[in-house]
Design an enzyme around this catalytic site. Structure first.
Site, PDB file in Angstrom:
ATOM      1  CB  SER A  18      -0.799  -0.245   1.197  1.00 28.93           C
ATOM      2  OG  SER A  18      -1.437   1.413   1.522  1.00 28.93           O
ATOM      3  CE1 TYR A  50      -4.550  -1.735   5.179  1.00 36.60           C
ATOM      4  CE2 TYR A  50      -3.146   0.068   4.417  1.00 36.60           C
ATOM      5  CZ  TYR A  50      -3.907  -0.936   4.144  1.00 36.60           C
ATOM      6  OH  TYR A  50      -4.311  -1.090   2.629  1.00 36.60           O
TER       7      TYR A  50
HETATM    8  P1  NAD Z   1     -11.522  -6.175  -0.031  1.00 38.71           P
HETATM    9  O1  NAD Z   1     -12.022  -5.995   1.463  1.00 38.71           O
HETATM   10  O2  NAD Z   1     -12.255  -5.697  -1.114  1.00 38.71           O
HETATM   11  O3  NAD Z   1     -11.110  -7.598  -0.038  1.00 38.71           O
HETATM   12  C1  NAD Z   1      -9.998  -8.257   0.813  1.00 38.71           C
HETATM   13  C2  NAD Z   1      -9.874  -9.555   0.359  1.00 38.71           C
HETATM   14  O4  NAD Z   1      -9.595 -10.199   1.655  1.00 38.71           O
HETATM   15  C3  NAD Z   1     -11.264 -10.390   0.490  1.00 38.71           C
HETATM   16  O5  NAD Z   1     -11.265 -11.391  -0.645  1.00 38.71           O
HETATM   17  C4  NAD Z   1     -11.311 -10.857   1.828  1.00 38.71           C
HETATM   18  O6  NAD Z   1     -12.371 -12.193   1.719  1.00 38.71           O
HETATM   19  C5  NAD Z   1     -10.109 -11.350   2.018  1.00 38.71           C
HETATM   20  N1  NAD Z   1      -9.591 -11.786   3.310  1.00 38.71           N
HETATM   21  C6  NAD Z   1      -9.970 -10.796   4.379  1.00 38.71           C
HETATM   22  N2  NAD Z   1      -9.434 -11.398   5.768  1.00 38.71           N
HETATM   23  C7  NAD Z   1      -9.093 -12.629   5.314  1.00 38.71           C
HETATM   24  C8  NAD Z   1      -8.687 -13.812   5.885  1.00 38.71           C
HETATM   25  N3  NAD Z   1      -8.456 -13.726   7.263  1.00 38.71           N
HETATM   26  N4  NAD Z   1      -8.260 -14.780   5.185  1.00 38.71           N
HETATM   27  C9  NAD Z   1      -8.334 -15.024   3.954  1.00 38.71           C
HETATM   28  N5  NAD Z   1      -8.860 -13.988   3.097  1.00 38.71           N
HETATM   29  C10 NAD Z   1      -9.231 -12.945   3.900  1.00 38.71           C
HETATM   30  O7  NAD Z   1     -10.044  -5.354  -0.045  1.00 38.71           O
HETATM   31  P2  NAD Z   1      -9.212  -4.623  -0.966  1.00 38.71           P
HETATM   32  O8  NAD Z   1      -9.115  -3.075  -0.993  1.00 38.71           O
HETATM   33  O9  NAD Z   1      -9.257  -5.161  -2.464  1.00 38.71           O
HETATM   34  O10 NAD Z   1      -7.848  -4.996  -0.331  1.00 38.71           O
HETATM   35  C11 NAD Z   1      -7.002  -6.013  -0.933  1.00 38.71           C
HETATM   36  C12 NAD Z   1      -5.457  -5.451  -0.609  1.00 38.71           C
HETATM   37  O11 NAD Z   1      -5.112  -4.289  -1.157  1.00 38.71           O
HETATM   38  C13 NAD Z   1      -5.399  -5.540   0.950  1.00 38.71           C
HETATM   39  O12 NAD Z   1      -3.776  -5.867   1.469  1.00 38.71           O
HETATM   40  C14 NAD Z   1      -5.220  -4.036   1.253  1.00 38.71           C
HETATM   41  O13 NAD Z   1      -4.492  -3.642   2.383  1.00 38.71           O
HETATM   42  C15 NAD Z   1      -4.439  -3.373  -0.245  1.00 38.71           C
HETATM   43  N6  NAD Z   1      -4.813  -1.948  -0.322  1.00 38.71           N
HETATM   44  C16 NAD Z   1      -5.870  -1.768  -0.509  1.00 38.71           C
HETATM   45  C17 NAD Z   1      -6.270  -0.345  -0.867  1.00 38.71           C
HETATM   46  C18 NAD Z   1      -7.591   0.425  -1.203  1.00 38.71           C
HETATM   47  O14 NAD Z   1      -7.469   1.601  -1.205  1.00 38.71           O
HETATM   48  N7  NAD Z   1      -8.722  -0.453  -1.432  1.00 38.71           N
HETATM   49  C19 NAD Z   1      -5.121   0.606  -1.153  1.00 38.71           C
HETATM   50  C20 NAD Z   1      -3.702   0.070  -0.934  1.00 38.71           C
HETATM   51  C21 NAD Z   1      -3.741  -1.324  -0.666  1.00 38.71           C
END
Ligand code: NAD
Length: 256
Positions: free
Chosen positions: A138, A151
């Site tokens: 991130s 985080y």
């Molecule tokens: P999201 O909530 O849409 O997806 C998260 C995924 O992780 C889902 O499939 C969920 O079921 C799964 N998950 C959560 N806990 C879990 C566990 N204990 N075991 C297995 N699966 C689990 O979120 P996202 O925004 O797509 O996030 C995905 C990644 O991207 C994360 O690592 C997040 O930190 C990172 N990220 C997101 C953003 C943003 O703005 N959305 C920005 C930077 C980084």
């Protein structure tokens, strides 16, 4: 481009993980999905792209379940060639109010799971002298924000782990890199939009603007599709000697 390769994407039932899984499937990779919630919808979306798809519901906070998932992937498709460590959660609170249980869960799911999946994926990747490990970090792997202690600590850890993974395999065909998105409008961020809307008495659209205005000069969300294309680049031959980078897709967040 990726025919014959198997990609395992953790946390791919939703958001960025699903976007990356689809982009890799479009290049011909067979896919192992993981994550909570509905798996049938995502499985059908991947299958519609004409590749084989399997699903394992391992809880990424548990080493034994990650082990079972890696074994399932090897038993199903032979080996994992592309590992995308993506699963992640968020919790927003000041340090003195931060629930200890949330801290532990964020470190386990956002950081430690990448260590476990990687240590189990590496032997087969090294044996075939080709592999791609892509860690979804991130922008919070590079800079901090208030109220996101666990985080930010986990994501800085992921960026550090990425560098070590890259160095330890630098003379092999196995590369490791991190992707650092700014705001992406997934369920993880929608929760933060909802919190802002409630706290400031704003509409959903107004709250999204406030969120972007605080950090992201482009005033645009990065999309899971764009992040998927970056993952495809890391898997291409152009990515053969790209090792240990933390590549931001952040609308100018860290250029400020
Ligand atoms: P999201 O909530 O849409 O997806 C998260 C995924 O992780 C889902 O499939 C969920 O079921 C799964 N998950 C959560 N806990 C879990 C566990 N204990 N075991 C297995 N699966 C689990 O979120 P996202 O925004 O797509 O996030 C995905 C990644 O991207 C994360 O690592 C997040 O930190 C990172 N990220 C997101 C953003 C943003 O703005 N959305 C920005 C930077 C980084």
């Amino acid at each position: 481009m990726l025919q014959g390769k198997t990609a395992l994407v953790t946390g791919s039932t939703s958001g960025i993980g699903l976007g990356i899984a689809k982009a890799l499937a479009k290049q011909g990779a067979q896919i192992v999905l993981n994550g909570f919630g509905d798996a049938e919808g995502p499985k059908a979306e991947i299958a519609a792209l004409g590749v084989k798809v399997a699903y394992h519901g391992a809880d990424m906070s548990k080493a034994s379940e990650i082990e079972a998932m890696m074994k399932f992937a090897a038993d199903t498709f032979g080996r994992v060639d592309i590992l995308v460590n993506n699963a992640g959660i968020q919790h927003v609170a000041k340090i003195e109010d931060f629930p200890v249980e949330r801290w532990d869960a964020i470190i386990a799911i956002n950081l430690t799971s990448a260590f476990h999946a990687t240590r189990m994926a590496l032997p087969a990747m090294k044996a075939s002298n080709w592999g791609r490990i892509i860690n979804v970090a991130s922008i919070h792997g590079l800079v901090g924000s208030a109220e996101k202690s666990a985080y930010v600590a986990a994501k800085h850890g992921v960026v550090g782990l990425t560098k070590v993974m890259a160095l330890e395999n630098a003379t092999t065909g196995v590369t490791c890199n991190a992707i650092c998105p700014g705001w992406v409008l997934t369920p993880l961020v929608q929760k933060q939009v909802d919190a802002k809307a409630a706290a400031m008495g704003l509409s959903n659209e107004e709250a999204k603007k406030v969120l972007l205005q605080e950090k992201e000069p482009s005033m645009q969300f990065t999309t899971p599709e764009e992040l998927g294309e970056l993952a495809v680049f890391f898997c291409s031959t152009a990515g053969n000697n790209v090792r240990g980078v933390a590549w931001n897709m952040d609308g100018g967040w860290t250029a400020q």
